[in-house]
Design a protein around this motif. Sequence first.
Motif, PDB file in Angstrom:
ATOM      1  N   UNK A  17       0.657  -1.008  -0.082  1.00  0.00           N
ATOM      2  CA  UNK A  17       0.120   0.111  -0.117  1.00  0.00           C
ATOM      3  C   UNK A  17       0.855   1.093  -0.117  1.00  0.00           C
ATOM      4  N   UNK A  18       1.800   1.249   0.854  1.00  0.00           N
ATOM      5  CA  UNK A  18       2.827   2.400   1.074  1.00  0.00           C
ATOM      6  C   UNK A  18       3.416   2.872  -0.335  1.00  0.00           C
ATOM      7  N   UNK A  19       4.147   1.884  -1.098  1.00  0.00           N
ATOM      8  CA  UNK A  19       4.951   1.976  -2.074  1.00  0.00           C
ATOM      9  C   UNK A  19       4.099   2.589  -3.321  1.00  0.00           C
ATOM     10  N   UNK A  20       2.903   1.833  -3.329  1.00  0.00           N
ATOM     11  CA  UNK A  20       1.955   2.066  -4.620  1.00  0.00           C
ATOM     12  C   UNK A  20       1.343   3.847  -4.313  1.00  0.00           C
ATOM     13  N   UNK A  21       1.210   4.016  -2.966  1.00  0.00           N
ATOM     14  CA  UNK A  21       0.939   5.656  -2.664  1.00  0.00           C
ATOM     15  C   UNK A  21       1.837   6.548  -2.638  1.00  0.00           C
ATOM     16  N   UNK A  22       3.065   6.163  -2.241  1.00  0.00           N
ATOM     17  CA  UNK A  22       4.108   7.186  -1.944  1.00  0.00           C
ATOM     18  C   UNK A  22       5.367   6.809  -2.610  1.00  0.00           C
ATOM     19  N   UNK A  81      10.136   6.922  -1.556  1.00  0.00           N
ATOM     20  CA  UNK A  81       9.620   8.034  -0.637  1.00  0.00           C
ATOM     21  C   UNK A  81       8.893   7.380   0.610  1.00  0.00           C
ATOM     22  N   UNK A  82       8.417   6.252   0.362  1.00  0.00           N
ATOM     23  CA  UNK A  82       7.531   5.583   1.779  1.00  0.00           C
ATOM     24  C   UNK A  82       8.556   5.386   2.707  1.00  0.00           C
ATOM     25  N   UNK A  83       7.877   5.605   3.889  1.00  0.00           N
ATOM     26  CA  UNK A  83       8.546   5.672   5.256  1.00  0.00           C
ATOM     27  C   UNK A  83       8.627   4.219   5.842  1.00  0.00           C
ATOM     28  N   UNK A  84       9.782   3.448   5.888  1.00  0.00           N
ATOM     29  CA  UNK A  84       9.819   2.266   6.558  1.00  0.00           C
ATOM     30  C   UNK A  84       9.152   2.323   8.029  1.00  0.00           C
ATOM     31  N   UNK A  85       9.321   3.375   8.547  1.00  0.00           N
ATOM     32  CA  UNK A  85       8.832   3.287   9.892  1.00  0.00           C
ATOM     33  C   UNK A  85       7.543   3.295   9.696  1.00  0.00           C
ATOM     34  N   UNK A  86       6.760   3.945   9.056  1.00  0.00           N
ATOM     35  CA  UNK A  86       5.259   4.155   8.939  1.00  0.00           C
ATOM     36  C   UNK A  86       4.888   2.734   8.640  1.00  0.00           C
ATOM     37  N   UNK A  87       5.687   2.026   7.537  1.00  0.00           N
ATOM     38  CA  UNK A  87       5.237   0.624   6.944  1.00  0.00           C
ATOM     39  C   UNK A  87       5.018  -0.326   8.380  1.00  0.00           C
ATOM     40  N   UNK A  88       6.499  -0.087   9.077  1.00  0.00           N
ATOM     41  CA  UNK A  88       6.334  -1.114  10.488  1.00  0.00           C
ATOM     42  C   UNK A  88       5.155  -0.575  11.491  1.00  0.00           C
ATOM     43  N   UNK A  89       4.692   0.405  11.369  1.00  0.00           N
ATOM     44  CA  UNK A  89       3.643   0.709  12.343  1.00  0.00           C
ATOM     45  C   UNK A  89       2.413   0.227  11.891  1.00  0.00           C
ATOM     46  N   UNK A  90       2.189   0.303  10.409  1.00  0.00           N
ATOM     47  CA  UNK A  90       1.149  -0.105   9.838  1.00  0.00           C
ATOM     48  C   UNK A  90       0.722  -1.595   9.877  1.00  0.00           C
TER      49      UNK A  90
END
Length: 211
Positions: free
Chosen positions: A19-24, A28-37
Amino acid sequence: MASEAGVETRQLLIAAASRAFAEHGTTNASLLDITRQAGQRNRGAVHYHFGSREGLVAAVLDQHASFLAERELALLALAQERPGDLGAAVEAAARPTTELAEASSGGRHYVQIVAELVAEERTDIHPDVRGALERTGGYAVFDEIRARMPAMPEQLTDERLALMTSFLLRAISDRARAMDREQPGRPQLATDEFVDNLVRMSVAMLRADLP
């Protein structure tokens, strides 16, 4: 052998990253945000399970490699029964990708990610990411498309093929975004009509009069 908990964590991270790579975007996608999600408290979970950002990108792409390889190579085999038919070769690229985008949100994310990678035209693509792309049938399909293009200088062949690829993926990616949009946009063609129109437009680009 990975534990059940480890396998589940990997899948959660892959889903969140998709989801994050498709959106951002993959860079640019944050690995920390991915971890939290993904519901992980360990800030280093991505590096623990995948080694690097590129390893995670490759894992996201690998989810769909088998499906694309099967469909692309099957359509390529049909195209090879029709020598010289450029449209048949282009369809071997367009139809499986469209089918994938229609099958699930993860498939739509895949198409958006690949469209971004192609649009960047990077020559330094990471070996893990390139390997994930090579595990589909795409490279063989595009070799066949190149072989069926009209004769022209190699530099112009490369330019047209790059532009056509970008156009094809962007069109499928935009359609995928429309499928996920809450507010309705313009009416979308049915699958077969969409693919047929996309193939015809792509062939026209490849066969356009030489400058």
